[in-house]
Design a protein around this motif. Structure first.
Motif, PDB file in Angstrom:
ATOM      1  N   TYR A  93      21.127 -37.970  75.517  1.00 39.03           N
ATOM      2  CA  TYR A  93      20.826 -36.574  75.856  1.00 39.03           C
ATOM      3  C   TYR A  93      21.320 -36.130  77.219  1.00 39.03           C
ATOM      4  O   TYR A  93      21.450 -34.936  77.454  1.00 39.03           O
ATOM      5  N   VAL A  94      21.538 -37.049  78.175  1.00 39.01           N
ATOM      6  CA  VAL A  94      22.072 -36.624  79.469  1.00 39.01           C
ATOM      7  C   VAL A  94      23.585 -36.736  79.386  1.00 39.01           C
ATOM      8  O   VAL A  94      24.140 -37.830  79.453  1.00 39.01           O
ATOM      9  N   ARG A  95      24.244 -35.594  79.207  1.00 33.64           N
ATOM     10  CA  ARG A  95      25.647 -35.630  78.830  1.00 33.64           C
ATOM     11  C   ARG A  95      26.599 -35.815  80.004  1.00 33.64           C
ATOM     12  O   ARG A  95      27.680 -36.352  79.836  1.00 33.64           O
ATOM     13  N   SER A  96      26.215 -35.320  81.195  1.00 31.74           N
ATOM     14  CA  SER A  96      27.160 -35.426  82.297  1.00 31.74           C
ATOM     15  C   SER A  96      27.077 -36.798  82.958  1.00 31.74           C
ATOM     16  O   SER A  96      25.989 -37.321  83.202  1.00 31.74           O
ATOM     17  N   ARG A  97      28.227 -37.397  83.193  1.00 25.86           N
ATOM     18  CA  ARG A  97      28.276 -38.766  83.681  1.00 25.86           C
ATOM     19  C   ARG A  97      27.564 -38.970  85.022  1.00 25.86           C
ATOM     20  O   ARG A  97      26.774 -39.908  85.151  1.00 25.86           O
ATOM     21  N   PRO A  98      27.823 -38.079  86.035  1.00 23.85           N
ATOM     22  CA  PRO A  98      27.103 -38.283  87.305  1.00 23.85           C
ATOM     23  C   PRO A  98      25.597 -38.140  87.158  1.00 23.85           C
ATOM     24  O   PRO A  98      24.836 -38.948  87.697  1.00 23.85           O
ATOM     25  N   ASN A  99      25.156 -37.139  86.389  1.00 22.59           N
ATOM     26  CA  ASN A  99      23.714 -36.975  86.182  1.00 22.59           C
ATOM     27  C   ASN A  99      23.116 -38.199  85.514  1.00 22.59           C
ATOM     28  O   ASN A  99      22.029 -38.647  85.859  1.00 22.59           O
TER      29      ASN A  99
END
Lengths: 125, 119
Positions: A93-99
């Motif tokens: 569910y957390v799609r952005s790599r840095p996040n």
């Protein structure tokens, strides 16, 4: 990627041995935890009432090394099982790599601290 | 939209109950570990847990754990036996039925105790 549903799928999809080993670990630890945790819930919640879990009762129970081991086994297995399960959710569910990196770092740190607190607690008696 | 019927619901409930149990576990370990700081610290938090709302909450925790356990067994049966997947729907209804049964028993015991004036 569709999550593996059989051992053969998992083996083919696994990018590394680690991922396959986690897949197997979830099933084996799950099987053990069924007995440990349902037993724990039965003995500490259904058989006795909430108000029975006083300070004295907890300290007395943990003086027995068998209960100490039982509780520590629950603590460590359920932490590994739960944190790995949450890792699956974070990766989905957390799609952005840095996040994703941040969320995982903070989550792993908090879990490790709580595991350490629980272990110190168990073995300080 | 993907409609996987029973399998999809079983999977969604498994994930949700898993995350809920983890959240409970982390809080549970912290509050039980308070006994390292002595009786006063432990009891200060623990007397709050004697409020009926927390006993009712524990019935929900039990329901979540029973569902997650039984559905986990269903997953193991599907993964490691050849015929498991063919019966996944029937097994899902068995899991739901047994979860309801176990939750009803827990609620019966705990609510009976609450009515009797015990926390």
């Amino acid at each position: 990627m569709i999550r593996a549903r059989t051992l053969t799928d998992a083996r083919q999809q696994a990018h590394s041995n680690a991922e396959l080993n986690w897949w197997i670990f979830m099933r084996i630890s799950g099987l053990v935890l069924v007995f440990l945790i349902l037993g724990h819930i039965y003995m500490t919640f259904i058989q006795v009432s909430e108000s029975d879990a006083t300070y004295i009762a907890v300290v007395n129970k943990l003086q027995n090394p068998a209960w100490k081991f039982y509780d520590w086994l629950i603590l460590s297995l359920s932490m590994l099982h739960g944190v790995n399960g949450a890792r699956y959710s974070i990766e989905d569910y957390v799609r952005s790599r840095p996040n994703r990196a941040w969320v995982k770092t903070i989550f792993y740190t908090i879990s490790a601290l709580i595991f350490t607190l629980g272990t110190i607690g168990l073995f300080s008696i | 939209m993907y409609r996987g019927r029973e399998g999809q619901w079983a999977w969604m409930l498994h994930r949700l109950s898993g995350l809920a149990i983890l959240a409970y576990l982390l809080i549970h370990v912290i509050s039980i570990s308070l006994f390292v700081f002595g009786e006063r610290a432990y009891m200060a938090v623990h007397t709050t847990y004697e409020l009926p709302i927390f006993s009712l909450g524990l019935i929900a925790v039990t329901a979540g754990v029973v569902y997650h356990s039984l559905n986990g067994l269903r997953i193991i049966v599907m993964d490691f036996t050849g015929r498991g997947v063919a019966y996944q729907r029937q097994m899902f209804y068995a899991v739901l039925g047994l979860t309801l049964l176990a939750t009803a028993y827990t609620a019966f015991v705990v609510i009976g105790r609450l009515i009797g004036g015990e926390a």
